[in-house]
Write a protein that holds these residues in place. Structure first.
Motif, short mmCIF file in Angstrom:
data_model
loop_
_atom_site.label_atom_id
_atom_site.label_comp_id
_atom_site.label_asym_id
_atom_site.label_seq_id
_atom_site.Cartn_x
_atom_site.Cartn_y
_atom_site.Cartn_z
N ALA A 100 52.32 -7.24 -31.15
CA ALA A 100 52.84 -7.81 -29.91
C ALA A 100 53.29 -9.25 -30.13
N MET A 101 54.33 -9.64 -29.44
CA MET A 101 54.86 -10.99 -29.58
C MET A 101 53.91 -11.99 -28.92
N PRO A 102 53.54 -13.07 -29.61
CA PRO A 102 52.68 -14.09 -28.99
C PRO A 102 53.36 -14.75 -27.80
N LEU A 103 52.57 -15.18 -26.83
CA LEU A 103 53.14 -15.81 -25.63
C LEU A 103 53.96 -17.05 -25.97
N ALA A 104 53.53 -17.77 -27.01
CA ALA A 104 54.23 -19.01 -27.36
C ALA A 104 55.66 -18.76 -27.82
N CYS A 105 55.98 -17.51 -28.19
CA CYS A 105 57.31 -17.21 -28.71
C CYS A 105 58.31 -16.81 -27.62
N PHE A 106 57.84 -16.59 -26.40
CA PHE A 106 58.75 -16.14 -25.34
C PHE A 106 59.70 -17.26 -24.91
N MET A 107 59.18 -18.46 -24.77
CA MET A 107 60.01 -19.62 -24.41
C MET A 107 60.85 -19.37 -23.16
N LEU A 131 61.31 -4.36 -19.45
CA LEU A 131 61.41 -5.75 -19.84
C LEU A 131 60.03 -6.39 -19.86
N LEU A 132 59.86 -7.39 -20.70
CA LEU A 132 58.63 -8.15 -20.72
C LEU A 132 58.95 -9.62 -20.90
N THR A 133 58.18 -10.44 -20.22
CA THR A 133 58.35 -11.88 -20.27
C THR A 133 57.00 -12.54 -20.07
N GLY A 134 56.90 -13.79 -20.43
CA GLY A 134 55.65 -14.52 -20.30
C GLY A 134 55.74 -15.85 -21.01
N GLY A 135 54.77 -16.71 -20.74
CA GLY A 135 54.72 -17.98 -21.43
C GLY A 135 55.64 -19.04 -20.89
N SER A 136 56.31 -18.79 -19.77
CA SER A 136 57.19 -19.80 -19.20
C SER A 136 56.40 -20.78 -18.36
N GLY A 137 56.96 -21.95 -18.16
CA GLY A 137 56.29 -22.97 -17.38
C GLY A 137 55.47 -23.90 -18.25
N LEU A 138 54.97 -24.97 -17.63
CA LEU A 138 54.22 -25.98 -18.36
C LEU A 138 52.83 -26.15 -17.74
N GLY A 139 51.86 -26.44 -18.58
CA GLY A 139 50.52 -26.77 -18.10
C GLY A 139 49.89 -25.64 -17.32
N MET A 141 50.87 -24.26 -14.75
CA MET A 141 51.84 -23.35 -14.17
C MET A 141 52.32 -22.32 -15.18
N ALA A 142 51.92 -22.43 -16.43
CA ALA A 142 52.39 -21.50 -17.46
C ALA A 142 51.79 -20.11 -17.24
N ASP A 143 52.59 -19.07 -17.56
CA ASP A 143 52.10 -17.70 -17.47
C ASP A 143 51.05 -17.47 -18.53
N ALA A 144 49.92 -16.90 -18.13
CA ALA A 144 48.82 -16.67 -19.07
C ALA A 144 48.87 -15.27 -19.66
N LYS A 145 49.81 -14.44 -19.24
CA LYS A 145 49.89 -13.09 -19.77
C LYS A 145 51.33 -12.59 -19.69
N VAL A 146 51.56 -11.50 -20.41
CA VAL A 146 52.88 -10.90 -20.42
C VAL A 146 53.08 -10.07 -19.15
N ARG A 147 54.23 -10.20 -18.56
CA ARG A 147 54.57 -9.42 -17.36
C ARG A 147 55.61 -8.36 -17.72
N TYR A 148 55.48 -7.18 -17.11
CA TYR A 148 56.38 -6.07 -17.39
C TYR A 148 57.22 -5.78 -16.15
#
Length: 341
Positions: A100-107, A131-139, A141-148
């Motif tokens: 699975a892709m790490p959250l830090a790589c979603f950008m 589709l999957l996304t995650g890791g957006s936002g700062l501090g 407010m950042a997503d803590a998990k992948v969303r489908y």
């Protein structure tokens, strides 16, 4: 990872928990591997290959034995050397898959876990994307998990429909010319147009979408496999697509066989299912405007059931172009669909 024909393992410096188990000064013997990792399961001897396999979770070592030496069931001769090493995800080397892709790589980008081609008996109708996304936002407010998410787009959808489903494309590419116009029924006729057809390039999805310049409706989809050795390699994320087919058996009217074409299907396998094209392939030779050379060679384009398969010289599929009913398409060939072409 290593083969005696190339003898490259000694060029790598490998360590586990800060302790080297392979380098130019440390030979990867069975004793060294056992000292570094500690065998937790008995090894497996393959008499046909004359290899002794020692497996860990996500890691496997193969030790070369002399052809004259008979290996005991659970032991290995003293001083045996590593011939191959496999690093993988999972517990079984035969059932590995990409991690699975790490959250830090979603950008903040959206990726496609899989793309299902929707079709009827005549041909493709559209795409269903998981589709999957995650890791957006700062501090905080950042997503803590992948969303489908699941989205579907079809031939004839408007530009606004696609934007609402997939968001803004990474780039918009306008076709500068139609090099296949000579193959149309009336190539001499000039059809006035204020704008050329244009693509939405979704690089992280591995998908391009072609819109008609007059109606602004979807007329084609291009799915990219991102195989090494292709001109567009590393521009697109690999599109993990699935194309369902219903193959009618010869001599029967009712019996049919269902099968799935995937990103990893090869051209000879596809021809066995769909049959050999009647016409010769179109030879596609890409080159950039700055450099008129293509070190990867030409690809070959075959048309079957409203799908164009771009085939590499190694029999892999480079891309699949899906197009709508004949009234909505002007020609059948994979498009130059990114601004880098």
């Amino acid at each position: 990872m290593n083969d005696n024909r190339f003898n490259t393992l000694h060029l790598c410096v490998l360590s586990f928990s800060g302790v080297h188990f392979n380098s130019q000064a440390i030979a990867p013997t069975i004793e060294q591997i056992d000292q570094s990792f500690g065998a937790t399961h008995p090894g497996v001897y393959n008499a046909a290959e004359q290899l002794f396999h020692l497996n860990f979770r996500g890691l496997s070592f193969s030790f070369q034995l002399d052809s004259w030496n008979e290996a005991p069931k659970y032991e290995i001769p003293h001083g045996a050397m590593v011939k191959r090493m496999h690093i993988y995800t999972g517990n079984n080397l035969q059932e590995t898959k990409a991690p699975a892709m790490p959250l830090a790589c979603f950008m903040g980008n959206i990726f496609a876990e899989c793309v299902d081609v929707l079709r009827d008996g005549a041909g493709p109708l559209g795409l269903k994307l998981r589709l999957l996304t995650g890791g957006s936002g700062l501090g905080v407010m950042a997503d803590a998990k992948v969303r489908y998410l699941e989205r579907s787009i079809f031939f004839g959808d408007s530009c606004q429909d696609v934007l609402g489903a997939l968001g803004s494309p990474h780039k918009v590419f306008y076709k500068s010319e139609d090099k296949m116009k000579i193959h149309s029924p009336s190539p001499h006729k000039q059809v006035p147009s204020k704008c050329n057809d244009y693509f939405f390039n979704y690089f992280t999805l591995g998908v391009d979408i072609l819109f008609d310049s007059t109606t602004h409706l979807v007329k084609k989809f291009v799915l990219h496999t991102n195989y090494p050795g292709h001109y567009n390699f590393n521009i697109y994320h690999r599109c993990d697509f699935k194309i369902p087919l219903v193959i009618k058996k010869e001599g029967t009217d009712s019996q049919a066989e269902e099968c799935i074409l995937t990103t990893y299907s090869k051209w000879d396998q596809i021809q066995e299912l769909l049959g050999h094209p009647m016409e010769k392939p179109v030879v596609l030779h890409r080159s950039s405007s700055a450099n008129n050379t293509n070190p990867f060679g030409s690809t070959f384009c075959f048309g079957l059931q409203r799908m164009i398969f771009e085939v590499m010289q190694n029999n892999h599929i480079a891309s699949v172009t899906l197009y709508g009913a004949p009234r909505t398409t002007s020609h059948t060939r994979p498009e130059s669909s990114a601004s880098s072409h």
